[in-house]
Scaffold this active site. Structure first.
Site, PDB file in Angstrom:
ATOM      1  N   CYS A 105       8.633   0.486   0.287  1.00  0.00           N
ATOM      2  CA  CYS A 105       7.673   0.563   1.390  1.00  0.00           C
ATOM      3  C   CYS A 105       8.117   1.543   2.473  1.00  0.00           C
ATOM      4  O   CYS A 105       7.358   1.816   3.403  1.00  0.00           O
ATOM      5  CB  CYS A 105       7.436  -0.818   1.974  1.00  0.00           C
ATOM      6  SG  CYS A 105       6.849  -1.970   0.712  1.00  0.00           S
ATOM      7  N   CYS A 239       0.710 -12.467   5.914  1.00  0.00           N
ATOM      8  CA  CYS A 239       0.981 -11.332   5.006  1.00  0.00           C
ATOM      9  C   CYS A 239       0.275 -10.052   5.433  1.00  0.00           C
ATOM     10  O   CYS A 239      -0.847 -10.086   5.940  1.00  0.00           O
ATOM     11  CB  CYS A 239       0.506 -11.676   3.594  1.00  0.00           C
ATOM     12  SG  CYS A 239       1.285 -13.144   2.919  1.00  0.00           S
ATOM     13  N   SER A 240       0.906  -8.943   5.139  1.00  0.00           N
ATOM     14  CA  SER A 240       0.241  -7.649   5.274  1.00  0.00           C
ATOM     15  C   SER A 240      -0.775  -7.513   4.149  1.00  0.00           C
ATOM     16  O   SER A 240      -0.805  -8.306   3.214  1.00  0.00           O
ATOM     17  CB  SER A 240       1.258  -6.525   5.231  1.00  0.00           C
ATOM     18  OG  SER A 240       2.014  -6.582   4.036  1.00  0.00           O
ATOM     19  N   HIS A 366      -1.737  -1.860   4.619  1.00  0.00           N
ATOM     20  CA  HIS A 366      -0.436  -1.407   4.128  1.00  0.00           C
ATOM     21  C   HIS A 366      -0.542  -0.746   2.749  1.00  0.00           C
ATOM     22  O   HIS A 366      -0.086  -1.292   1.756  1.00  0.00           O
ATOM     23  CB  HIS A 366       0.529  -2.608   4.101  1.00  0.00           C
ATOM     24  CG  HIS A 366       1.925  -2.287   3.677  1.00  0.00           C
ATOM     25  ND1 HIS A 366       2.522  -1.053   3.862  1.00  0.00           N
ATOM     26  CD2 HIS A 366       2.869  -3.046   3.059  1.00  0.00           C
ATOM     27  CE1 HIS A 366       3.759  -1.082   3.379  1.00  0.00           C
ATOM     28  NE2 HIS A 366       3.993  -2.278   2.883  1.00  0.00           N
TER      29      HIS A 366
END
Lengths: 420, 420
Positions: A105, A239-240, A366
């Site tokens: 990420c 959560c993303s 994301h």
């Protein structure tokens, strides 16, 4: 890294970040389901690259080198070799040296680091772009793909949703150590959605999540892990997003600005970067982001600034607890005190250190490889007053980004200064 | 890239390249089948990294930055995030900035380019490592994984063995245009196996392939493509190997050499690099490696040398015809004349321009991400007289590497000079 030359962000562009719950995303609940498709990885990457060229007025032929941040194109889109994919975006890029950088990420942040190194090496105009498409498979399959950012043989078995479980483990440890509640942590979630609701590019621009919803598990906010020791410590709202999208920025040296006919005042200056890598699968303390702390120390030291100087910040909130731990790793709050910052509104758009003003990974979205690039673009846009409804009131002089890969195993921090 | 500082290869190490037909490789014909396993990706990477540290006497703590070349770890080994995997190799690397660079089969060369940029940016001691494991799946599945280096949507369907078919297409076009025969091309294959038979690290160190075998298809050398238009233009002997293995080198600036207590005479100097990227799926002329030619022109120009100066060379012979096209792209032979160089022995170990002295991708082997790193290490080893039975007789002063990704879509050329 101490920079031997001055380096500037000239500008950039991004696609909207989309996925389930976004009004333009095609899935089984969308009226256009079956008649049109969502953008592919190549389309997202190309749109970001050409958007960055157009919005800055830079000709593709002026780009001397490029780096692409992408984590798992081979899996989600059957596509690797992203440098050669990227130059298809524009005939002016054919033949140019483009390559891909990967650090899970943190891939986007690492693409920017590679750009900075290239500028320090002697190039004058370079591009960092990032893109990811993740909605091509089920969330469950996608979680398996993303688990390639962990040590597969040693960590995959923690849960089918490997990363959510790894951060539930951090939340559990943090709450126990500091007597912090789910509601304390949920303030960052409420902030993320409130900000995203003002951001036309955000994945969750139309989804409302308030503090009450984010504080409690329930039918509409389930705990979804199978791991019984960790299940209670992560809800969907923590959560993303599983997003698709792309972002690109153009960077230049002083000589590069002259070639482009730009003035430093049109730009944001990069003061320093910090980069650190921890060994996969070997986290010493679940309540600390020690790799990010190491990167931040380097970035602060080499810019000659400290946490108190930061007036706008983008942090890697892959999960709610991560944003809290980021506050502490970046020196904004003492250990165990991170939740207070959000609770007191200090990291809100009108606060002392606005963090993730467009909604962060949790609500802006994301698309993995794009995230680190978007972070720097967001600081640029805040400094130049381009953020519309989520513009922070006083134009900030000093900014910071923190982009993280895996369970805090690769980390990139970048300090920025508005040139006025 | 013209180098603003002097840059040196301090040394390095590699694992044996192994796979089917190698005596140490465990497969169903091996007596140890079922009782022991082949090295994993992590083991190959770690062995190369620690081997490079040990063979140069460099302490891990002295490494300031690192880049890992790997193409498809997510697919073959369920493992990405290679920078954080790499630092597990040695406690002295924990926390150091390591990341992965990907450009298909040019990933290793790109890792070295990133090292050079980092040294030019201001770092003094850096590491490039590359590794790949490909034997974890069948050759057919592996060919599908490797097809992620092509434009999947537009090119995958050419054949289940996508890349073999793409280079059969080049062989067909080249033979037709220049009236060249399979036997003409087979000289590079015979050379590759002859060299590898002298190389203890080579995948094919014990396999004999002579000109007669490499010139003709037959039961023991089948044409294996399904594509009927291309099938006749590629035999098993024309292909590089599906290998596992790793390689690593340490590079330093002049200041870095002082820190390490090394003298320039212990090292090989990098004079320049060239890097170019062509758009995926858009090859203008199958008889020319135009992206490699572009990279070579840059490398020659910035080193102030030409093809006639090259005394030892490593080229990317992913298939037999590729080596022939490389001779032409690098300026060693005029268009259509490449096969004559090998036929006349000019590129043999005792020839005028020895090429792929250890056996090249065809017989030394091709663990994708390691290949570009191994190329530079091989030039170092030839210049320093470390190649044993395949040592070229006169120690060469000037060397060149050409590492290529996909169908000549990413290319890296590096020029080197022995410091005496």
């Amino acid at each position: 890294m101490k920079l031997r030359r001055r380096i500037f962000v000239v500008g950039g562009d991004l696609t909207p970040f989309i996925g389930k719950m976004h009004p333009d995303f095609i899935w089984k609940k969308h009226p256009d389901f079956g008649t049109r498709e969502n953008p592919t990885l190549e389309q997202s990457l190309s749109a970001a690259i050409n958007g960055a060229l157009e919005s800055t007025g830079v000709d593709a032929a002026q780009i001397e080198k490029g780096f692409i941040g992408n984590f798992a194109g081979e899996l989600f889109s059957n596509q690797g070799h992203m440098g050669a994919l990227a130059v298809r975006a524009n005939a002016g890029l054919h033949g140019k040296p483009f390559s891909r950088v990967e650090g899970a990420c943190a891939s986007g942040g690492l693409a920017i680091v590679s750009c900075i190194d290239a500028l320090l090496a002697g190039y004058d105009v370079v591009m960092a772009a990032g893109a990811e498409v993740q909605t091509s498979v089920s969330a469950r399959d996608g979680a398996g793909y993303l688990a390639r950012a962990a040590h597969w043989d040693e960590e995959r078995s923690i849960d089918e949703f490997t990363f959510p479980a790894m951060f539930a483990r951090r939340a559990k440890a943090y709450k126990a150590k500091y007597d912090v509640t789910d509601e304390d942590i949920a303030h960052v979630v409420a902030k993320a959605y409130a900000n995203a609701n003002k951001n036309p590019n955000a994945h969750m621009r139309e989804v409302k999540v308030d503090l009450a919803h984010a504080s409690k598990a329930g039918d509409t906010n389930p705990c979804f892990l199978a791991n019984t020791e960790l299940k209670d410590h992560l809800k969907v709202s923590d959560c993303s997003q599983v997003s698709d999208g792309g972002a690109a920025i153009i960077l230049a040296s002083e000589e590069g600005l002259k070639k482009l006919g730009k003035r430093p005042e049109d730009c944001v200056e990069i003061l320093s970067y910090g980069q650190a890598t921890g060994p996969l699968g070997q986290v010493a303390d679940y309540t600390v982001l020690d790799t990010t702390a190491l990167a931040a120390q380097e970035a602060y030291r080499d810019a000659g600034i400290g946490p108190d100087d930061v007036q706008v910040c983008e942090v890697h909130d892959c999960f709610a607890v991560t944003e809290v731990l980021m506050y502490e790793a970046l020196g904004f709050a003492a250990p165990g005190k991170g939740t207070e910052l959000a609770k007191q509104g200090e990291t809100g758009i009108e606060g002392r250190i606005p963090v993730n003003t467009g909604g962060g990974l949790i609500a802006f979205g994301h698309p993995v490889g794009a995230t680190g690039v978007k972070q720097v673009l967001e600081i640029f846009r805040q400094m130049k007053g381009l953020c519309g409804d989520y513009q922070i009131p006083n134009s900030p002089k000093i900014g910071l980004t923190a982009n993280m890969g895996g369970d805090d195993r690769s980390s990139v921090c970048i300090t920025l200064r508005n040139v006025e």
